[in-house]
Design an enzyme around this catalytic site. Structure first.
Site, PDB file in Angstrom:
ATOM      1  N   ASP A  13      29.737 -18.946 -27.479  1.00 31.00           N
ATOM      2  CA  ASP A  13      29.630 -18.151 -28.715  1.00 31.00           C
ATOM      3  C   ASP A  13      28.613 -18.729 -29.690  1.00 31.00           C
ATOM      4  OD1 ASP A  13      31.774 -16.570 -27.741  1.00 31.00           O
ATOM      5  OD2 ASP A  13      33.172 -18.095 -28.453  1.00 31.00           O
ATOM      6  N   LYS A  16      23.863 -16.884 -28.025  1.00 28.87           N
ATOM      7  CA  LYS A  16      22.868 -16.807 -26.942  1.00 28.87           C
ATOM      8  C   LYS A  16      22.358 -15.385 -26.751  1.00 28.87           C
ATOM      9  CE  LYS A  16      25.837 -18.590 -24.105  1.00 28.87           C
ATOM     10  NZ  LYS A  16      26.899 -18.990 -25.039  1.00 28.87           N
ATOM     11  N   GLY A  40      30.754 -12.620 -23.667  1.00 26.17           N
ATOM     12  CA  GLY A  40      30.545 -11.446 -24.513  1.00 26.17           C
ATOM     13  C   GLY A  40      29.331 -11.726 -25.370  1.00 26.17           C
ATOM     14  N   HIS A  41      28.210 -11.122 -25.015  1.00 33.61           N
ATOM     15  CA  HIS A  41      26.969 -11.393 -25.749  1.00 33.61           C
ATOM     16  C   HIS A  41      26.679 -10.227 -26.699  1.00 33.61           C
ATOM     17  CE1 HIS A  41      25.640 -14.449 -22.452  1.00 33.61           C
ATOM     18  NE2 HIS A  41      26.620 -14.889 -23.220  1.00 33.61           N
ATOM     19  N   GLN A 227      28.803 -18.883 -21.738  1.00 34.56           N
ATOM     20  CA  GLN A 227      29.692 -19.956 -22.225  1.00 34.56           C
ATOM     21  C   GLN A 227      28.843 -21.115 -22.779  1.00 34.56           C
ATOM     22  OE1 GLN A 227      30.679 -18.776 -18.718  1.00 34.56           O
ATOM     23  NE2 GLN A 227      31.543 -17.143 -19.912  1.00 34.56           N
TER      24      GLN A 227
HETATM   25  P1  IMP Z   1      38.030 -18.321 -18.444  1.00 36.93           P
HETATM   26  O1  IMP Z   1      36.562 -18.494 -18.338  1.00 36.93           O
HETATM   27  O2  IMP Z   1      38.442 -16.904 -18.739  1.00 36.93           O
HETATM   28  O3  IMP Z   1      38.764 -18.904 -17.268  1.00 36.93           O
HETATM   29  O4  IMP Z   1      38.545 -19.164 -19.730  1.00 36.93           O
HETATM   30  C1  IMP Z   1      38.535 -20.574 -19.770  1.00 36.93           C
HETATM   31  C2  IMP Z   1      38.213 -21.079 -21.173  1.00 36.93           C
HETATM   32  O5  IMP Z   1      36.867 -20.777 -21.488  1.00 36.93           O
HETATM   33  C3  IMP Z   1      39.056 -20.438 -22.280  1.00 36.93           C
HETATM   34  O6  IMP Z   1      39.274 -21.419 -23.287  1.00 36.93           O
HETATM   35  C4  IMP Z   1      38.156 -19.359 -22.825  1.00 36.93           C
HETATM   36  O7  IMP Z   1      38.457 -19.026 -24.159  1.00 36.93           O
HETATM   37  C5  IMP Z   1      36.802 -20.021 -22.694  1.00 36.93           C
HETATM   38  N1  IMP Z   1      35.701 -19.055 -22.541  1.00 36.93           N
HETATM   39  C6  IMP Z   1      35.367 -18.373 -21.430  1.00 36.93           C
HETATM   40  N2  IMP Z   1      34.302 -17.600 -21.654  1.00 36.93           N
HETATM   41  C7  IMP Z   1      33.930 -17.815 -22.914  1.00 36.93           C
HETATM   42  C8  IMP Z   1      32.849 -17.325 -23.724  1.00 36.93           C
HETATM   43  O8  IMP Z   1      32.004 -16.541 -23.303  1.00 36.93           O
HETATM   44  N3  IMP Z   1      32.794 -17.811 -24.998  1.00 36.93           N
HETATM   45  C9  IMP Z   1      33.681 -18.720 -25.475  1.00 36.93           C
HETATM   46  N4  IMP Z   1      34.693 -19.206 -24.760  1.00 36.93           N
HETATM   47  C10 IMP Z   1      34.826 -18.760 -23.489  1.00 36.93           C
END
Ligand code: IMP
Length: 439
Positions: A13, A16, A40-41, A227
């Site tokens: 977040d 990017k 989520g971009h 991420q």
């Molecule tokens: P997962 O990727 O859904 O397995 O989530 C694992 C961890 O990564 C959790 O704490 C999510 O909130 C975090 N996470 C996954 N994708 C994002 C992102 O795009 N932005 C911020 N945090 C993320």
């Protein structure tokens, strides 16, 4: 010609999407290489807001080719019925001249999403990861376990069904016996995925070969990370991480090129820090400053809508990211959100059990015990979100930026002052390498 990787230096977040959208103007090709629709971009163009989860943010520029690499995990329902349909409805053309998907990318299956939810529910509160619930972890587990179903498998329905049945035998056992939930039907999934394949198969291609050819033709290529570094499966705050490598090296593996084909790594860094989901966060603020950052920064997750946790910029985290990603330049985002705070703090060191450290400890419970040591910078009151000329920036803003550069040893190439494309000061463009010194 340049190949530029954009990665997040924090917990995701960082903004990017906006920077990729901006640099996308200069690139011929934009490539996503890891993660899935957990990302989520957000991109704002005029009055329009787009949130992209799988398709590279460059799709909003006409005539750019967007590629989804082998390292991405794809929920075909979200891609076809959510993203492609949604973009088409808003007048954005999506066909194989604009979007191509790796034949080797893995499919997120309904049992991945169900198991993601069931596993999280079954964990005790202190062990929950707070995943996005999109099936990302279980899908990567199957990939590494060599049970994954890939995009190319959609082109062979019998083989697809055989794999699906084999997988469901084991998954349904888990779903029923361990989690006491309803089993899934292979026929239903087969029908749904065969229908979705009608849209997906015409987009399927060899992404590695396309990127290689583009390099030979001296095209500009932009790799869009998802991420952030602290969510990396190897280098992040394990186990509170995502299930892919989010660091720049994975741009090569996740799209099928070698490391010598990369020219520049741009690290995106929010002017403060946020985190969604569970896990340690040394500079987290649960006071009025944290509230200011959350409110003024509109810090809600673009994928899940969850409130983001907020804190001061963590220089240790930043320097970790610079080392792990070979960052050549930084884009500092959301500096406008800091207006009205005084002082502004940058964490320059941690203390753990009365010992000072410049590194993130490997154990999550230790990270939770860290004491942050800060350097203070004078704040500013002025609204800086409309500034177009770097010379009009308050001295305090320049001092803070200089402080980040001095501490990290990396130049700030981009300063973002708001959500719109126009609210951006570019000091050095990684594609044109043109420089405009800002102080
Ligand atoms: P997962 O990727 O859904 O397995 O989530 C694992 C961890 O990564 C959790 O704490 C999510 O909130 C975090 N996470 C996954 N994708 C994002 C992102 O795009 N932005 C911020 N945090 C993320």
């Amino acid at each position: 010609m340049a190949s530029v990787i954009v990665i997040g230096t924090q917990w995701g977040d960082e903004g990017k999407g906006k920077i990729v959208d901006l640099l996308g103007e200069y690139a011929h090709i934009i490539v996503r290489f890891q993660g899935g629709n957990n990302a989520g971009h957000t991109i704002c163009v005029g009055d329009e807001k787009f949130i992209l989860h799988i398709i590279p943010s460059g799709i909003l520029h006409q005539n750019k080719l967007c590629l989804i690499g082998n390292g991405v995990v794809i929920d075909p329902n979200v891609l076809v019925n959510g993203e492609i349909k949604g973009l088409k409805e808003r007048g954005i053309q999506i066909d194989s001249t604009r979007l191509k998907i790796s034949e080797k990318a893995h499919l997120i299956m309904p049992y991945h999403k169900l198991l993601d939810a069931l596993k999280e529910q079954a964990k005790s509160p202190d062990k929950k990861i707070g995943t996005t619930g999109r099936g990302i972890g279980p899908c990567y587990e199957d990939k590494v376990g060599r049970n994954g179903i890939r995009i190319c498998d959609l082109s062979n329905p019998d083989f697809f069904m055989e794999k699906l049945r084999d997988n469901l035998e084991e998954k349904n056992f888990l779903i029923q016996k361990k989690y006491n939930a309803e089993p899934l039907s292979p026929e239903k999934i087969y029908d749904e995925y065969m229908k979705l394949s009608e849209t997906i198969l015409p987009l399927m291609d060899n992404i590695s070969a396309i990127v290689y050819k583009a390099r030979k033709e001296e095209k500009h290529i932009l790799f869009e990370g998802a991420q952030g570094t602290q969510l990396d499966i190897d280098h992040g705050t394990y186990p509170f991480v995502t299930s892919s490598n989010t660091v720049s090296a994975n741009a090569c593996i996740g799209s099928g090129i070698g490391p010598t084909d990369i020219d520049f790594v741009l690290g995106i860094c929010k002017a403060y820090t946020t985190r969604v989901g569970a896990g340690p966060f040394p500079t987290e603020l649960e006071d009025s400053v944290g509230h200011h950052l959350q409110e003024k920064g509109n810090e809600f997750g673009a994928t899940t809508g969850r409130k983001r946790r907020c804190g001061w910029l963590d220089g240790v985290v930043l320097n970790d990211a610079i080392r792990l990603n070979s960052v050549n330049g930084l884009a500092i985002t959301k500096a406008d959100v800091l207006s009205g705070l005084n002082p502004i703090k940058l964490c320059v060191k941690y203390g753990l059990n009365n010992v000072e450290t410049l590194c993130m400890p490997p154990i999550a419970s230790d990270i939770g015990q860290l004491k942050c040591l800060y350097k203070d910078f004078a704040g500013w009151d002025k609204d800086i979100s409309k500034i177009k000329n770097p010379d009009d920036l308050p001295k305090e803003v320049l001092d803070y930026i200089k402080g980040i550069e001095d501490f990290s040893g990396v130049p700030v190439c981009v300063l973002s002052l708001g959500v719109d494309r126009e609210q951006t000061l570019i000091f050095k463009n990684p594609f044109t390498m043109s420089e405009k010194i800002h102080n």
